[in-house]
Design a protein around this motif. Structure first.
Motif: not given
Length: 232
Positions: A206-221
């Protein structure tokens, strides 16, 4: 395998990436998600040497990545751009032979026969020119050509954009097969379901920076992150 540390990049006087950092691990699929204009494609183009690295560092297998796109390709990274960029004046066969002859080596993992087994439709269209292919066939050709470079890392930018659902499923099944074979991949994709069903790891930009990291399961939740950064 691929590390970006505090990367800054952009177009001309316009800066897009502001200290972006991420790590893509060998043998895994990383999805880079984000809204339009967040810097996803800019990240890929900077990795590939298509945009200059203004600050920060990019390393591949622990070594600084080359600055020229051709040298990045020789280092073992293949890129399927959003625009596909097949050679329209050449036939399907000629598009594939360019990569096979330059990157095949003595005992390549990927050969003409193997990519045509992966994409039988291309075998039926070998003598057709690039302009005679549908969008889905062009995407198959772009992926097949990248595989003939025998990469250790495959980077794909929006591989499903503009494609019919039946072709999206074919591309998904193909990438799932490549994942099962252990090919490392970095994927930029607007289709949330497509991306998270393939990815092991997810980075949201977001806006040229990493704003969230995790697994695919994490982002789905994480519905909050989806709403804030993806508009899902």
């Amino acid at each position: 395998m691929l590390d970006l540390n505090a990367v800054q990049s952009g177009y001309g006087e316009t800066q897009v990436l502001y200290g972006l950092s991420l790590t893509a691990q060998a043998g895994r699929v990383m999805a880079i998600l984000g809204r339009n204009g967040a810097g996803k494609s800019t990240t890929l183009k900077t990795i590939m040497g298509l945009l200059p690295l203004r600050a920060g560092q990019i390393t591949f297998d622990g070594k600084p990545i080359p600055t020229r796109a051709f040298d990045v390709a020789k280092s073992g990274i293949a890129y399927v751009p959003e625009t596909r960029d097949i050679f329209p004046s050449l036939t399907v066969r000629e598009n594939l032979e360019i990569a096979a002859k330059r990157f095949g080596g003595a005992n390549p993992d990927w050969t003409m026969d193997r990519v045509l087994d992966l994409f039988p439709r291309l075998g039926e269209r070998l003598d057709n020119g690039g302009t005679q292919l549908s969008g889905g066939e062009q995407q198959m050709l772009a992926i097949a050509r990248a595989l003939l470079m025998n990469p250790r890392l495959l980077i794909l930018d929006e591989p499903t954009e503009g494609l019919a659902p039946i072709i999206v499923k074919l591309i998904h099944d193909t990438l799932q097969r490549l994942k099962a074979e252990g090919l490392s991949m970095v994927l930029v994709e607007q289709n949330f379901g497509f991306a998270t069903s393939l990815a092991d790891d997810v980075v949201v930009v977001g806006k040229g920076q990493v704003v969230w990291t995790g697994s695919a399961a994490d982002i789905r939740a994480d519905e909050g992150a989806q709403h804030t950064w993806l508009g899902v």
